[in-house]
Design a protein around this motif. Structure first.
Motif, PDB file in Angstrom:
ATOM      1  N   GLY A 133     -11.364   1.355   9.459  1.00  0.00           N
ATOM      2  CA  GLY A 133      -9.996   1.968   8.962  1.00  0.00           C
ATOM      3  C   GLY A 133      -8.837   1.054   9.232  1.00  0.00           C
ATOM      4  O   GLY A 133      -8.088   0.523   8.457  1.00  0.00           O
ATOM      5  N   ILE A 134      -9.031   0.244  10.494  1.00  0.00           N
ATOM      6  CA  ILE A 134      -7.848  -0.593  10.983  1.00  0.00           C
ATOM      7  C   ILE A 134      -7.804  -1.645  10.122  1.00  0.00           C
ATOM      8  O   ILE A 134      -6.857  -2.356   9.765  1.00  0.00           O
ATOM      9  CB  ILE A 134      -8.007  -0.522  12.486  1.00  0.00           C
ATOM     10  CG1 ILE A 134      -7.319   0.775  13.142  1.00  0.00           C
ATOM     11  CG2 ILE A 134      -7.036  -1.709  13.182  1.00  0.00           C
ATOM     12  CD1 ILE A 134      -7.623   0.753  14.730  1.00  0.00           C
ATOM     13  N   GLU A 135      -9.110  -2.377   9.948  1.00  0.00           N
ATOM     14  CA  GLU A 135      -9.361  -3.511   9.135  1.00  0.00           C
ATOM     15  C   GLU A 135      -8.817  -3.433   7.753  1.00  0.00           C
ATOM     16  O   GLU A 135      -7.997  -4.154   7.127  1.00  0.00           O
ATOM     17  CB  GLU A 135     -10.531  -3.932   9.491  1.00  0.00           C
ATOM     18  CG  GLU A 135     -11.070  -4.845  10.643  1.00  0.00           C
ATOM     19  CD  GLU A 135     -12.450  -4.989  10.542  1.00  0.00           C
ATOM     20  OE1 GLU A 135     -13.110  -5.665  11.395  1.00  0.00           O
ATOM     21  OE2 GLU A 135     -13.425  -4.263   9.990  1.00  0.00           O
ATOM     22  N   LEU A 136      -8.891  -2.003   7.326  1.00  0.00           N
ATOM     23  CA  LEU A 136      -8.410  -1.931   5.775  1.00  0.00           C
ATOM     24  C   LEU A 136      -6.863  -1.867   5.664  1.00  0.00           C
ATOM     25  O   LEU A 136      -6.177  -2.526   5.213  1.00  0.00           O
ATOM     26  CB  LEU A 136      -9.094  -0.453   5.376  1.00  0.00           C
ATOM     27  CG  LEU A 136     -10.580  -0.538   4.867  1.00  0.00           C
ATOM     28  CD1 LEU A 136     -10.886   0.823   4.764  1.00  0.00           C
ATOM     29  CD2 LEU A 136     -10.806  -1.253   3.989  1.00  0.00           C
ATOM     30  N   ALA A 137      -6.489  -1.221   7.026  1.00  0.00           N
ATOM     31  CA  ALA A 137      -4.852  -1.228   7.091  1.00  0.00           C
ATOM     32  C   ALA A 137      -4.196  -2.756   7.219  1.00  0.00           C
ATOM     33  O   ALA A 137      -3.150  -3.210   6.500  1.00  0.00           O
ATOM     34  CB  ALA A 137      -4.506  -0.376   8.353  1.00  0.00           C
ATOM     35  N   CYS A 138      -4.930  -3.284   8.017  1.00  0.00           N
ATOM     36  CA  CYS A 138      -4.584  -4.725   8.004  1.00  0.00           C
ATOM     37  C   CYS A 138      -4.539  -5.476   6.661  1.00  0.00           C
ATOM     38  O   CYS A 138      -3.546  -6.375   6.402  1.00  0.00           O
ATOM     39  CB  CYS A 138      -5.711  -5.576   9.031  1.00  0.00           C
ATOM     40  SG  CYS A 138      -5.435  -5.114  10.855  1.00  0.00           S
ATOM     41  N   TYR A 139      -5.444  -5.268   5.929  1.00  0.00           N
ATOM     42  CA  TYR A 139      -5.507  -5.838   4.644  1.00  0.00           C
ATOM     43  C   TYR A 139      -4.427  -5.485   3.767  1.00  0.00           C
ATOM     44  O   TYR A 139      -3.803  -6.317   3.126  1.00  0.00           O
ATOM     45  CB  TYR A 139      -6.750  -5.506   3.747  1.00  0.00           C
ATOM     46  CG  TYR A 139      -7.055  -6.088   2.337  1.00  0.00           C
ATOM     47  CD1 TYR A 139      -7.129  -7.404   2.132  1.00  0.00           C
ATOM     48  CD2 TYR A 139      -6.620  -4.876   1.394  1.00  0.00           C
ATOM     49  CE1 TYR A 139      -7.129  -7.670   0.569  1.00  0.00           C
ATOM     50  CE2 TYR A 139      -6.524  -5.472   0.142  1.00  0.00           C
ATOM     51  CZ  TYR A 139      -6.976  -6.776  -0.179  1.00  0.00           C
ATOM     52  OH  TYR A 139      -7.003  -7.241  -1.449  1.00  0.00           O
ATOM     53  N   VAL A 140      -4.138  -4.395   3.824  1.00  0.00           N
ATOM     54  CA  VAL A 140      -2.863  -3.644   3.145  1.00  0.00           C
ATOM     55  C   VAL A 140      -1.556  -4.392   3.380  1.00  0.00           C
ATOM     56  O   VAL A 140      -0.695  -4.645   2.683  1.00  0.00           O
ATOM     57  CB  VAL A 140      -2.823  -1.983   3.327  1.00  0.00           C
ATOM     58  CG1 VAL A 140      -1.363  -1.577   2.946  1.00  0.00           C
ATOM     59  CG2 VAL A 140      -3.999  -1.464   2.642  1.00  0.00           C
ATOM     60  N   GLN A 141      -1.642  -4.419   4.818  1.00  0.00           N
ATOM     61  CA  GLN A 141      -0.393  -5.264   5.534  1.00  0.00           C
ATOM     62  C   GLN A 141      -0.274  -6.557   5.216  1.00  0.00           C
ATOM     63  O   GLN A 141       0.668  -7.058   4.847  1.00  0.00           O
ATOM     64  CB  GLN A 141      -0.536  -4.813   7.042  1.00  0.00           C
ATOM     65  CG  GLN A 141       0.623  -5.486   7.604  1.00  0.00           C
ATOM     66  CD  GLN A 141       0.630  -5.323   9.195  1.00  0.00           C
ATOM     67  OE1 GLN A 141      -0.429  -5.891   9.932  1.00  0.00           O
ATOM     68  NE2 GLN A 141       1.703  -4.531   9.935  1.00  0.00           N
ATOM     69  N   GLN A 142      -1.221  -7.262   5.015  1.00  0.00           N
ATOM     70  CA  GLN A 142      -1.447  -8.932   4.999  1.00  0.00           C
ATOM     71  C   GLN A 142      -1.027  -9.237   3.517  1.00  0.00           C
ATOM     72  O   GLN A 142      -0.583  -9.964   2.994  1.00  0.00           O
ATOM     73  CB  GLN A 142      -2.688  -9.314   5.158  1.00  0.00           C
ATOM     74  CG  GLN A 142      -2.930  -9.681   6.688  1.00  0.00           C
ATOM     75  CD  GLN A 142      -4.472  -9.545   7.239  1.00  0.00           C
ATOM     76  OE1 GLN A 142      -5.302  -9.679   6.280  1.00  0.00           O
ATOM     77  NE2 GLN A 142      -4.771  -9.687   8.595  1.00  0.00           N
ATOM     78  N   GLN A 143      -1.687  -8.111   2.598  1.00  0.00           N
ATOM     79  CA  GLN A 143      -1.593  -8.316   1.050  1.00  0.00           C
ATOM     80  C   GLN A 143      -0.243  -7.909   0.791  1.00  0.00           C
ATOM     81  O   GLN A 143       0.105  -8.036  -0.693  1.00  0.00           O
ATOM     82  CB  GLN A 143      -2.465  -7.904   0.285  1.00  0.00           C
ATOM     83  CG  GLN A 143      -3.959  -8.301   0.670  1.00  0.00           C
ATOM     84  CD  GLN A 143      -4.180  -9.619   0.354  1.00  0.00           C
ATOM     85  OE1 GLN A 143      -3.722 -10.297  -0.738  1.00  0.00           O
ATOM     86  NE2 GLN A 143      -4.489 -10.620   1.305  1.00  0.00           N
ATOM     87  N   LYS A 144       0.795  -7.291   1.513  1.00  0.00           N
ATOM     88  CA  LYS A 144       1.867  -6.768   1.164  1.00  0.00           C
ATOM     89  C   LYS A 144       1.925  -5.640   0.180  1.00  0.00           C
ATOM     90  O   LYS A 144       2.799  -5.429  -0.702  1.00  0.00           O
ATOM     91  CB  LYS A 144       2.999  -7.670   1.021  1.00  0.00           C
ATOM     92  CG  LYS A 144       3.171  -8.712   2.339  1.00  0.00           C
ATOM     93  CD  LYS A 144       4.380  -9.635   1.814  1.00  0.00           C
ATOM     94  CE  LYS A 144       4.833 -10.549   2.978  1.00  0.00           C
ATOM     95  NZ  LYS A 144       3.873 -11.011   3.958  1.00  0.00           N
ATOM     96  N   LEU A 145       0.790  -4.969   0.206  1.00  0.00           N
ATOM     97  CA  LEU A 145       0.474  -3.756  -0.662  1.00  0.00           C
ATOM     98  C   LEU A 145       1.459  -2.672  -0.449  1.00  0.00           C
ATOM     99  O   LEU A 145       2.062  -2.534   0.478  1.00  0.00           O
ATOM    100  CB  LEU A 145      -0.854  -3.367  -0.725  1.00  0.00           C
ATOM    101  CG  LEU A 145      -2.005  -4.339  -0.954  1.00  0.00           C
ATOM    102  CD1 LEU A 145      -3.318  -3.474  -0.953  1.00  0.00           C
ATOM    103  CD2 LEU A 145      -1.900  -4.896  -2.425  1.00  0.00           C
ATOM    104  N   SER A 146       2.027  -1.903  -1.587  1.00  0.00           N
ATOM    105  CA  SER A 146       2.555  -0.814  -1.206  1.00  0.00           C
ATOM    106  C   SER A 146       1.966   0.275  -0.847  1.00  0.00           C
ATOM    107  O   SER A 146       2.676   1.469  -0.766  1.00  0.00           O
ATOM    108  CB  SER A 146       3.484  -0.392  -2.522  1.00  0.00           C
ATOM    109  OG  SER A 146       2.647  -0.148  -3.641  1.00  0.00           O
TER     110      SER A 146
END
Length: 198
Positions: free
Chosen positions: A60-73
């Motif tokens: 879950g944390i790696e998915l959150a990092c992806y969301v953060q890195q890709q600047k997803l809303s």
């Protein structure tokens, strides 16, 4: 609201998805593991990622990092059965908006989702108190190396997976063992996992 629910336990995922669908205005897509969730995040846009923390593939944390890195809303709420201190800090560093225990009532989850969507942070009080304890001493590379070691990978396999030299992989493992006062790499992984640092 379009929600992506990532949870590897089928019974929990199905029950939670069913409860969320009863809420007006919620549509729920389901992912049975972290890799499937990542694929869906790349293909579609979601308002909210509601994710377990420990799953096969991506955590879950790696998915959150992806969301953060890709600047997803996409906003992120983590749900877990593990009240481990290290998880909270890592989750917050990864831009997670909410962090709740799975045994919370569904009304509390729905309320937390609304607060996170409004830009607030919501952390279970028990988890928050626990997180004020020890600090995570591991670097990201040491954590990745330990996770692979815990999966039974050899030093050369760890080096290949992380695209580093074998000596560097050995150094990461050695540093992690020393920082955790562990007997060996497996013991270090066990300690780190217990504290929520893995």
């Amino acid at each position: 609201m379009k929600i992506l629910l990532a949870e590897d336990q089928a019974m929990v995922r199905t029950a939670l998805a069913g409860l969320l669908r009863l809420e007006s205005g919620f549509s729920v897509a389901e992912a049975e593991d972290g890799d499937r969730a990542l694929m869906l995040l790349k293909q579609e846009s979601f308002d909210l990622l509601l994710s377990d923390i420990e799953m096969p593939g991506k955590t879950g944390i790696e998915l959150a990092c992806y969301v953060q890195q890709q600047k997803l809303s996409t906003k992120v709420v983590i749900i877990t059965t593990f009240g481990r201190a290290g998880y909270v800090k890592r989750a917050m560093d990864a831009g997670v908006g909410g962090f709740l225990l799975k045994d919370a009532p569904v009304e509390q989850l729905v309320q937390a989702i609304a607060q996170v969507m409004a830009g607030k942070k919501v952390v279970d009080s028990e988890l928050l108190l626990n997180s004020l304890g020890e600090q995570d001493p591991l670097s990201d590379k040491e954590r990745q190396a330990l996770r692979l070691a815990a999966d039974g990978k050899s030093t050369s396999e760890i080096a290949a997976a992380l695209y580093i030299a074998e000596g560097t992989a050995r150094n990461y493992l050695s540093d992690a063992i020393n920082k955790l006062n562990a007997a060996n790499r497996i013991d270090a992984a066990r300690i780190a996992r217990h504290k929520g640092w893995l």
